[in-house]
Design a protein around this motif. Structure first.
Motif, PDB file in Angstrom:
ATOM      1  N   GLY A 198      19.296  13.342   3.256  1.00 16.60           N
ATOM      2  CA  GLY A 198      18.199  13.864   2.452  1.00 16.60           C
ATOM      3  C   GLY A 198      17.485  12.780   1.672  1.00 16.60           C
ATOM      4  O   GLY A 198      16.248  12.779   1.570  1.00 16.60           O
ATOM      5  N   LEU A 199      18.261  11.826   1.151  1.00 19.69           N
ATOM      6  CA  LEU A 199      17.671  10.722   0.410  1.00 19.69           C
ATOM      7  C   LEU A 199      16.775   9.872   1.307  1.00 19.69           C
ATOM      8  O   LEU A 199      15.685   9.453   0.903  1.00 19.69           O
ATOM      9  N   GLY A 200      17.238   9.620   2.530  1.00 21.85           N
ATOM     10  CA  GLY A 200      16.434   8.846   3.474  1.00 21.85           C
ATOM     11  C   GLY A 200      15.109   9.522   3.763  1.00 21.85           C
ATOM     12  O   GLY A 200      14.055   8.868   3.771  1.00 21.85           O
ATOM     13  N   ALA A 201      15.153  10.839   3.994  1.00 21.80           N
ATOM     14  CA  ALA A 201      13.916  11.583   4.269  1.00 21.80           C
ATOM     15  C   ALA A 201      12.973  11.523   3.071  1.00 21.80           C
ATOM     16  O   ALA A 201      11.754  11.334   3.217  1.00 21.80           O
ATOM     17  N   LEU A 202      13.524  11.645   1.864  1.00 20.14           N
ATOM     18  CA  LEU A 202      12.696  11.607   0.654  1.00 20.14           C
ATOM     19  C   LEU A 202      12.057  10.233   0.464  1.00 20.14           C
ATOM     20  O   LEU A 202      10.857  10.132   0.163  1.00 20.14           O
ATOM     21  N   MET A 203      12.860   9.171   0.630  1.00 23.69           N
ATOM     22  CA  MET A 203      12.326   7.825   0.434  1.00 23.69           C
ATOM     23  C   MET A 203      11.235   7.504   1.442  1.00 23.69           C
ATOM     24  O   MET A 203      10.218   6.902   1.108  1.00 23.69           O
ATOM     25  N   LEU A 204      11.447   7.905   2.695  1.00 25.47           N
ATOM     26  CA  LEU A 204      10.428   7.650   3.705  1.00 25.47           C
ATOM     27  C   LEU A 204       9.143   8.403   3.371  1.00 25.47           C
ATOM     28  O   LEU A 204       8.038   7.875   3.535  1.00 25.47           O
ATOM     29  N   ARG A 205       9.288   9.629   2.893  1.00 27.25           N
ATOM     30  CA  ARG A 205       8.104  10.424   2.555  1.00 27.25           C
ATOM     31  C   ARG A 205       7.344   9.808   1.391  1.00 27.25           C
ATOM     32  O   ARG A 205       6.099   9.828   1.364  1.00 27.25           O
ATOM     33  N   LEU A 206       8.066   9.243   0.421  1.00 23.44           N
ATOM     34  CA  LEU A 206       7.419   8.681  -0.758  1.00 23.44           C
ATOM     35  C   LEU A 206       6.884   7.276  -0.520  1.00 23.44           C
ATOM     36  O   LEU A 206       5.789   6.930  -0.968  1.00 23.44           O
ATOM     37  N   VAL A 207       7.679   6.462   0.190  1.00 19.79           N
ATOM     38  CA  VAL A 207       7.366   5.036   0.298  1.00 19.79           C
ATOM     39  C   VAL A 207       6.373   4.733   1.415  1.00 19.79           C
ATOM     40  O   VAL A 207       5.411   3.977   1.215  1.00 19.79           O
ATOM     41  N   VAL A 208       6.600   5.312   2.601  1.00 22.25           N
ATOM     42  CA  VAL A 208       5.787   4.935   3.768  1.00 22.25           C
ATOM     43  C   VAL A 208       4.289   5.098   3.532  1.00 22.25           C
ATOM     44  O   VAL A 208       3.507   4.194   3.864  1.00 22.25           O
ATOM     45  N   PRO A 209       3.809   6.209   2.948  1.00 22.75           N
ATOM     46  CA  PRO A 209       2.358   6.329   2.738  1.00 22.75           C
ATOM     47  C   PRO A 209       1.786   5.282   1.790  1.00 22.75           C
ATOM     48  O   PRO A 209       0.579   5.032   1.796  1.00 22.75           O
ATOM     49  N   ARG A 210       2.641   4.641   0.981  1.00 20.94           N
ATOM     50  CA  ARG A 210       2.173   3.661   0.003  1.00 20.94           C
ATOM     51  C   ARG A 210       2.503   2.228   0.392  1.00 20.94           C
ATOM     52  O   ARG A 210       2.237   1.300  -0.373  1.00 20.94           O
ATOM     53  N   ALA A 211       3.104   2.054   1.568  1.00 18.28           N
ATOM     54  CA  ALA A 211       3.599   0.726   1.950  1.00 18.28           C
ATOM     55  C   ALA A 211       2.546  -0.158   2.600  1.00 18.28           C
ATOM     56  O   ALA A 211       2.770  -1.366   2.761  1.00 18.28           O
ATOM     57  N   GLY A 212       1.422   0.408   2.990  1.00 15.61           N
ATOM     58  CA  GLY A 212       0.366  -0.390   3.594  1.00 15.61           C
ATOM     59  C   GLY A 212       0.849  -1.126   4.834  1.00 15.61           C
ATOM     60  O   GLY A 212       1.452  -0.532   5.729  1.00 15.61           O
ATOM     61  N   ARG A 213       0.612  -2.446   4.863  1.00 17.67           N
ATOM     62  CA  ARG A 213       1.006  -3.237   6.032  1.00 17.67           C
ATOM     63  C   ARG A 213       2.512  -3.411   6.131  1.00 17.67           C
ATOM     64  O   ARG A 213       3.023  -3.899   7.149  1.00 17.67           O
TER      65      ARG A 213
END
Length: 210
Positions: free
Chosen positions: A116-131
């Motif tokens: 669950g933590l992995g899914a949450l982090m990917l949802r939060l971080v990936v859209p803001r990670a840019g390149r």
């Protein structure tokens, strides 16, 4: 305390005082040496090769992350990813490793929590990670797998893996989620470094004493 371990501890404490300072060679040297000396001690003490390799790769990652720029960040993420793969191999190949431990209610709950933590982090971080989106997508499952592999072992290894994971979560929040000037960014480095270095020292102690 052995000289190499004392030197590693002193470097770690000295770096903590510089962790919020701009990139510089003294800062990079102390950060790298704090873990590289652990790797050197592990080698000298006859620790498993995979442990020496993991510590060495993380030391290389520390050096890269201490330097400015996106390329240095990517190099650091790559080195740490390789370090986590070494830890995964170390944990799963250890004589004390037992996948049946994952059926324990507490460890099973921890494993579900990791997913669950992995899914949450990917949802939060990936859209803001840019390149750096690709790095985030690749790195997140690797460190979560490292933490899951640690759950197959007894003793302090799962706790050390949890400390490592928490340090990375705070780092990801600091880099990708917190706004410049946000008050929480001031204390984040002071939480990241003790958790991270303590985790590395914990892995070393667990595999030398076990």
């Amino acid at each position: 305390m052995p000289v190499l371990l004392l030197a590693a501890l002193l470097c770690a404490l000295a770096y903590l005082g510089l962790t919020t300072r701009p990139a510089g060679w003294l800062r990079s040297t102390l950060k790298t040496a704090a873990v590289a000396l652990l790797a050197l001690f592990a080698l000298q003490a006859g620790a498993p090769v995979l442990l020496v390799l993991a510590l060495g790769l993380c030391a290389a990652g520390d050096y890269a992350l201490s330097r400015p720029g996106e390329r240095a960040f990517l190099a650091g993420a790559l080195a740490f990813g390789a370090g986590h793969l070494s830890y995964i191999a170390l944990f799963l190949s250890a004589p004390a490793a037992d996948p049946a431990r994952l059926s324990d209610p507490i460890r099973l709950g921890a494993l579900i929590g990791l997913i669950g933590l992995g899914a949450l982090m990917l949802r939060l971080v990936v859209p803001r990670a840019g390149r750096l989106k690709g790095a985030a997508l690749a790195y997140t499952p690797v460190i979560l797998t490292m933490a899951a592999a640690a759950l197959t072992l007894p003793g302090a290894v799962p706790l050390a893996a949890l400390a490592f994971l928490i340090s990375d979560i705070i780092l990801a929040a600091d880099v990708f989620l917190m706004r410049p000037g946000q008050s929480r960014r001031r204390w984040a480095p002071y939480a990241i470094w003790p958790l991270y270095w303590g985790a590395q020292a914990g892995f070393l102690d667990a595999f030398l004493s076990g």
